[in-house]
Every structure is written in C-alpha cells, then in structure tokens.
Design a protein around this motif. Structure first.
Motif, PDB file in Angstrom:
ATOM      1  N   GLN A  44       0.763  -1.326  -0.418  1.00  0.00           N
ATOM      2  CA  GLN A  44      -0.035   0.056   0.391  1.00  0.00           C
ATOM      3  C   GLN A  44       0.896   0.641  -0.521  1.00  0.00           C
ATOM      4  O   GLN A  44       1.575   1.070   0.026  1.00  0.00           O
ATOM      5  N   ARG A  49      -3.781   2.689   0.081  1.00  0.00           N
ATOM      6  CA  ARG A  49      -4.248   2.861  -1.056  1.00  0.00           C
ATOM      7  C   ARG A  49      -3.583   1.775  -2.015  1.00  0.00           C
ATOM      8  O   ARG A  49      -2.134   1.319  -1.262  1.00  0.00           O
ATOM      9  N   GLU A 215      -9.047   1.592  -0.955  1.00  0.00           N
ATOM     10  CA  GLU A 215      -8.131   1.385   0.481  1.00  0.00           C
ATOM     11  C   GLU A 215      -8.303   0.397   0.289  1.00  0.00           C
ATOM     12  O   GLU A 215      -8.398  -0.955   0.556  1.00  0.00           O
TER      13      GLU A 215
END
Length: 233
Positions: A44, A49, A215
């Motif tokens: 991420q 994200r 997310e």
C-alpha cells in the motif's frame, strides 16, 4: 522439473532473508480452524491505498516487495483472492520470481462470475485451482468449471449472499491446506479481518501518496479507537 524464474532488477534484500520472513508459523495457528494459518499480504501507499481511483496498481511498491510476494506464495500451501481481483487484474497467482512451488489457487466467487478465460483457468495448472461459491451459484457454471479441471466447493453464505469465509477456510483445511495466503482485493482483506481469521499481516508500505484511491481495508464497524484491531510483533 526445471522452473523458470523471472529476473527482477533492483532488488537489495537477500532472497534467503525474504523467504525467512515469508515462512508461515503454522504451529501458532488457531486450533479452532484446524490449525489453518492465515497470512494477509498487500502493498500500500503511505496513505493506505492499494490502487489509484482508476484501479491502477502497477506497481505500488518496489522490486523487493514483489519478490517478497512470490516468497510468500512459495511458502504457503494456497493463495486466495476474491473474484473481483481476478476480473480486474487477471493474476496468475503462481511463483515465478523465486525458486519454489506454486501454491494452490483459491478464488472466492459466490455466484461464479469467474471469466472462463481467466489465467487461473488456462495456464496449464487448472487442477491446482479451487473456486469457492455458494449454493446459489448456477449449476451449469459449476459443471463447466469442474469440466475444465477446477475444484468447486460450495460454502455457506452470509446474509448478503457473500461466501462465509470461516466456512470456506474449514473446507480448505479439511482438504489439506495448512497455510493460506490472502492477497486481496480490498473486499477480501476486509472480510478476513472482520471475520477474525487472520493470524498474520505482511504489509509493504511504499513512500508514495495518491490521495483518493482504493483503500486496503474497508469498513470494520469500529467506532471507538479503543476497539481498534491491535497488532503485536
């Protein structure tokens, strides 16, 4: 059998160290799930994200992160993703960047919308693919997938129609899976955390910001900071 290993430039971590980090601690698994040990892994950005708002996720992190992901595959009995990940990315879910076996591939797909041309069904290793659906899946799709050589398991469903993950894990454990790697996407990661079936998180955080995007973890119904999931080690 000679195994093809794709070269990846720019790696700085010794593969042996990454393999040691990737190795599941099966002996620490929950006896309530027949000792099936679950690792959730993803890369991420710093703002959490796993893809941009358009769905682009190549590449979130660095070459070491990709090699680590393949080390995780080589060290686990099976790798699991949701059908949304297959539709969006068409992953092969095999071990290619490091020497080692490819895991059994598990796709969670309640209504069997898995494309029949997906890589997990056409790369010559279909018999290593398990599709977990619910009893509302069309019978003709079940028959078609089984005719292609895939294993189709019918699990219990949640109230919203999704596969009940705990039941799916019990079925996999009874089928001999002792260690399971969950790679995504966001919905599957969130479902695993909500179900309380995760033994270990392996998260690579890239020094990048993308703002709005997909997310890594969705709603866990946590409203108080004191109720947040706590990690150790």
């Amino acid at each position: 059998m000679q195994q093809h290993v794709e070269a990846l430039e720019g790696s700085g971590w010794p593969v042996e160290r990454l393999r040691a980090l990737a190795r599941p601690r099966v002996e620490e698994g929950s006896t309530g799930r027949d000792r099936l040990f679950v690792t959730v892994s993803y890369a991420q950005t710093l703002d959490g994200r796993i893809a941009t708002r358009t769905g682009d996720s190549r590449w979130v992190s660095c070459p070491d992160s990709l090699i680590f992901a393949h080390c995780l595959r080589a060290e686990h009995d099976a790798v699991l993703v949701g059908v949304g990940t297959v539709v969006a990315d068409d992953p092969r879910l095999t071990t290619r960047l490091v020497p080692g076996p490819s895991p059994r591939r598990v796709v969670v797909d309640s209504r069997l919308r898995l494309p029949l041309e997906a890589a997990v069904l056409r790369d010559g290793a279909t018999r290593a693919t398990v599709v977990v659906a619910t009893h509302v899946a069309p019978a003709d799709r079940v028959d078609h997938l089984r005719a292609l050589g895939a294993t189709v398991l019918l699990a219990e469903a949640e109230a919203d129609g999704r596969v009940k993950l705990g039941d799916a894990l019990r079925m996999l454990a009874r089928d001999g899976v002792r260690s399971l790697l969950i790679e995504g996407g966001s919905g599957m990661i969130t479902a695993a955390l909500r179900a309380g079936v995760v033994d270990r998180l392996a998260v690579c955080v890239a020094p990048k910001l993308v703002g709005s995007g997909i997310e890594a973890v969705g709603n866990l119904d946590i409203t108080r900071m004191g109720d947040a999931l706590r990690l150790s080690d």
